[in-house]
Scaffold this motif. Structure first.
Motif, PDB file in Angstrom:
ATOM      1  N   ILE A  15       0.824  -1.211   0.000  1.00  0.00           N
ATOM      2  CA  ILE A  15       0.000   0.000   0.000  1.00  0.00           C
ATOM      3  C   ILE A  15       0.857   1.259   0.000  1.00  0.00           C
ATOM      4  O   ILE A  15       0.557   2.234  -0.691  1.00  0.00           O
ATOM      5  CB  ILE A  15      -0.972  -0.011   1.196  1.00  0.00           C
ATOM      6  CG1 ILE A  15      -2.024  -1.105   0.984  1.00  0.00           C
ATOM      7  CG2 ILE A  15      -1.626   1.346   1.409  1.00  0.00           C
ATOM      8  CD1 ILE A  15      -2.859  -1.413   2.199  1.00  0.00           C
ATOM      9  N   HIS A  16       1.965   1.239   0.739  1.00  0.00           N
ATOM     10  CA  HIS A  16       2.838   2.411   0.830  1.00  0.00           C
ATOM     11  C   HIS A  16       3.945   2.392  -0.224  1.00  0.00           C
ATOM     12  O   HIS A  16       4.847   3.239  -0.184  1.00  0.00           O
ATOM     13  CB  HIS A  16       3.439   2.513   2.231  1.00  0.00           C
ATOM     14  CG  HIS A  16       2.415   2.754   3.276  1.00  0.00           C
ATOM     15  ND1 HIS A  16       1.684   3.915   3.359  1.00  0.00           N
ATOM     16  CD2 HIS A  16       1.950   1.972   4.277  1.00  0.00           C
ATOM     17  CE1 HIS A  16       0.840   3.843   4.368  1.00  0.00           C
ATOM     18  NE2 HIS A  16       0.976   2.661   4.934  1.00  0.00           N
ATOM     19  N   ALA A  17       3.885   1.451  -1.168  1.00  0.00           N
ATOM     20  CA  ALA A  17       4.839   1.331  -2.276  1.00  0.00           C
ATOM     21  C   ALA A  17       6.276   1.273  -1.772  1.00  0.00           C
ATOM     22  O   ALA A  17       7.128   2.066  -2.153  1.00  0.00           O
ATOM     23  CB  ALA A  17       4.655   2.454  -3.282  1.00  0.00           C
ATOM     24  N   ARG A  18       6.540   0.294  -0.940  1.00  0.00           N
ATOM     25  CA  ARG A  18       7.891   0.076  -0.409  1.00  0.00           C
ATOM     26  C   ARG A  18       8.590  -0.999  -1.226  1.00  0.00           C
ATOM     27  O   ARG A  18       7.954  -1.785  -1.930  1.00  0.00           O
ATOM     28  CB  ARG A  18       7.835  -0.355   1.059  1.00  0.00           C
ATOM     29  CG  ARG A  18       7.136   0.600   1.958  1.00  0.00           C
ATOM     30  CD  ARG A  18       7.913   1.851   2.139  1.00  0.00           C
ATOM     31  NE  ARG A  18       7.215   2.722   3.089  1.00  0.00           N
ATOM     32  CZ  ARG A  18       7.620   3.907   3.396  1.00  0.00           C
ATOM     33  NH1 ARG A  18       8.701   4.406   2.859  1.00  0.00           N
ATOM     34  NH2 ARG A  18       6.945   4.639   4.262  1.00  0.00           N
ATOM     35  N   CYS A  19       9.878  -1.070  -1.083  1.00  0.00           N
ATOM     36  CA  CYS A  19      10.711  -2.039  -1.799  1.00  0.00           C
ATOM     37  C   CYS A  19      10.229  -3.471  -1.515  1.00  0.00           C
ATOM     38  O   CYS A  19       9.988  -3.823  -0.370  1.00  0.00           O
ATOM     39  CB  CYS A  19      12.158  -1.872  -1.339  1.00  0.00           C
ATOM     40  SG  CYS A  19      13.272  -3.149  -1.926  1.00  0.00           S
ATOM     41  N   PRO A  20      10.091  -4.309  -2.541  1.00  0.00           N
ATOM     42  CA  PRO A  20       9.636  -5.684  -2.304  1.00  0.00           C
ATOM     43  C   PRO A  20      10.676  -6.567  -1.618  1.00  0.00           C
ATOM     44  O   PRO A  20      10.332  -7.575  -1.031  1.00  0.00           O
ATOM     45  CB  PRO A  20       9.327  -6.207  -3.708  1.00  0.00           C
ATOM     46  CG  PRO A  20      10.061  -5.328  -4.632  1.00  0.00           C
ATOM     47  CD  PRO A  20      10.226  -4.008  -3.966  1.00  0.00           C
ATOM     48  N   PHE A  28       9.072   5.330  -4.756  1.00  0.00           N
ATOM     49  CA  PHE A  28       8.814   6.570  -5.488  1.00  0.00           C
ATOM     50  C   PHE A  28       9.389   7.773  -4.753  1.00  0.00           C
ATOM     51  O   PHE A  28       9.485   7.785  -3.530  1.00  0.00           O
ATOM     52  CB  PHE A  28       7.308   6.738  -5.715  1.00  0.00           C
ATOM     53  CG  PHE A  28       6.756   5.704  -6.641  1.00  0.00           C
ATOM     54  CD1 PHE A  28       6.754   5.903  -8.004  1.00  0.00           C
ATOM     55  CD2 PHE A  28       6.277   4.508  -6.153  1.00  0.00           C
ATOM     56  CE1 PHE A  28       6.282   4.932  -8.872  1.00  0.00           C
ATOM     57  CE2 PHE A  28       5.798   3.528  -7.001  1.00  0.00           C
ATOM     58  CZ  PHE A  28       5.800   3.746  -8.374  1.00  0.00           C
ATOM     59  N   THR A  29       9.744   8.797  -5.513  1.00  0.00           N
ATOM     60  CA  THR A  29      10.393   9.982  -4.951  1.00  0.00           C
ATOM     61  C   THR A  29       9.409  11.032  -4.460  1.00  0.00           C
ATOM     62  O   THR A  29       9.805  11.938  -3.743  1.00  0.00           O
ATOM     63  CB  THR A  29      11.312  10.638  -6.003  1.00  0.00           C
ATOM     64  OG1 THR A  29      10.521  11.005  -7.144  1.00  0.00           O
ATOM     65  CG2 THR A  29      12.419   9.691  -6.420  1.00  0.00           C
ATOM     66  N   ALA A  30       8.168  10.934  -4.853  1.00  0.00           N
ATOM     67  CA  ALA A  30       7.170  11.943  -4.488  1.00  0.00           C
ATOM     68  C   ALA A  30       5.848  11.253  -4.174  1.00  0.00           C
ATOM     69  O   ALA A  30       5.639  10.091  -4.540  1.00  0.00           O
ATOM     70  CB  ALA A  30       6.983  12.931  -5.638  1.00  0.00           C
ATOM     71  N   PRO A  31       4.939  11.975  -3.498  1.00  0.00           N
ATOM     72  CA  PRO A  31       3.624  11.371  -3.227  1.00  0.00           C
ATOM     73  C   PRO A  31       2.832  11.126  -4.520  1.00  0.00           C
ATOM     74  O   PRO A  31       3.133  11.698  -5.559  1.00  0.00           O
ATOM     75  CB  PRO A  31       2.916  12.405  -2.351  1.00  0.00           C
ATOM     76  CG  PRO A  31       3.781  13.588  -2.271  1.00  0.00           C
ATOM     77  CD  PRO A  31       5.075  13.292  -2.930  1.00  0.00           C
ATOM     78  N   MET A  32       1.826  10.267  -4.410  1.00  0.00           N
ATOM     79  CA  MET A  32       1.018   9.914  -5.569  1.00  0.00           C
ATOM     80  C   MET A  32       0.322  11.135  -6.156  1.00  0.00           C
ATOM     81  O   MET A  32       0.327  11.341  -7.365  1.00  0.00           O
ATOM     82  CB  MET A  32      -0.030   8.856  -5.182  1.00  0.00           C
ATOM     83  CG  MET A  32      -0.762   8.302  -6.353  1.00  0.00           C
ATOM     84  SD  MET A  32      -1.962   6.992  -6.002  1.00  0.00           S
ATOM     85  CE  MET A  32      -1.620   6.404  -4.413  1.00  0.00           C
ATOM     86  N   TYR A  33      -0.287  11.931  -5.319  1.00  0.00           N
ATOM     87  CA  TYR A  33      -0.961  13.143  -5.770  1.00  0.00           C
ATOM     88  C   TYR A  33      -0.242  14.331  -5.154  1.00  0.00           C
ATOM     89  O   TYR A  33      -0.217  14.475  -3.942  1.00  0.00           O
ATOM     90  CB  TYR A  33      -2.432  13.139  -5.352  1.00  0.00           C
ATOM     91  CG  TYR A  33      -3.242  12.098  -6.089  1.00  0.00           C
ATOM     92  CD1 TYR A  33      -3.672  12.324  -7.377  1.00  0.00           C
ATOM     93  CD2 TYR A  33      -3.550  10.879  -5.499  1.00  0.00           C
ATOM     94  CE1 TYR A  33      -4.403  11.368  -8.068  1.00  0.00           C
ATOM     95  CE2 TYR A  33      -4.271   9.912  -6.171  1.00  0.00           C
ATOM     96  CZ  TYR A  33      -4.700  10.172  -7.458  1.00  0.00           C
ATOM     97  OH  TYR A  33      -5.417   9.231  -8.133  1.00  0.00           O
ATOM     98  N   GLY A  34       0.337  15.150  -5.970  1.00  0.00           N
ATOM     99  CA  GLY A  34       1.060  16.312  -5.481  1.00  0.00           C
ATOM    100  C   GLY A  34       1.507  17.163  -6.656  1.00  0.00           C
ATOM    101  O   GLY A  34       1.252  16.861  -7.821  1.00  0.00           O
TER     102      GLY A  34
END
Length: 139
Positions: A15-20, A28-34
């Motif tokens: 959910i938080h898009a962390r390394c598998p 990711f370097t930035a939030p999803m919506y920004g």
């Protein structure tokens, strides 16, 4: 054929898009919506995993994103039909579907890559020893 099963304990990392591999480093370097563009780190800041396994690796994520988009649009079309009592106005469908499609584009971009790395990449597994604070690849 080995089917990779992801346990429920991995869901917060997904959910938080962390390394598998370490489930600590951000993908990711930035939030999803920004206001900043949604770029992806080349390597995991915690364990050093290279996310793009080979040149062009994330082209497959476009197919995943397309499948997500199609599923979302079909669900939206059904929901619009049910909520409006079967409206025959095509502009209503087109307007709502395209608007929601644009709003969900960053979501689809991010999670198509997460799905590719977590479920569809052979040989990429979680290593609990790499999630320790004392383990870091940053020099």
């Amino acid at each position: 054929m080995n089917k990779q099963v992801i346990p429920l304990s991995a869901m917060p990392a997904i959910i938080h898009a962390r390394c598998p591999r370490c489930r600590r480093g951000e993908m990711f370097t930035a939030p999803m919506y920004g206001l900043k563009s949604q770029g992806m780190n080349k390597t995991c800041p915690h364990c050093g995993l290279t996310f793009e396994r080979e040149p062009g690796y994330f082209y497959v994520s476009m197919l995943i994103s397309y499948a997500m988009f199609v599923a979302e649009m079909i669900a939206l079309a059904i929901a619009i039909s049910v909520l409006t009592g079967g409206s025959k106005n095509p502009w209503l469908y087109i307007g709502i579907i395209l608007t929601i499609g644009v709003v969900l584009s960053p979501f689809n971009f991010r999670y198509s890559r997460v799905i590719l790395l977590y479920w569809l990449t052979p040989g990429l597994h979680y290593h609990p020893e790499m999630s320790d604070d004392k383990y870091t690849s940053v020099k």
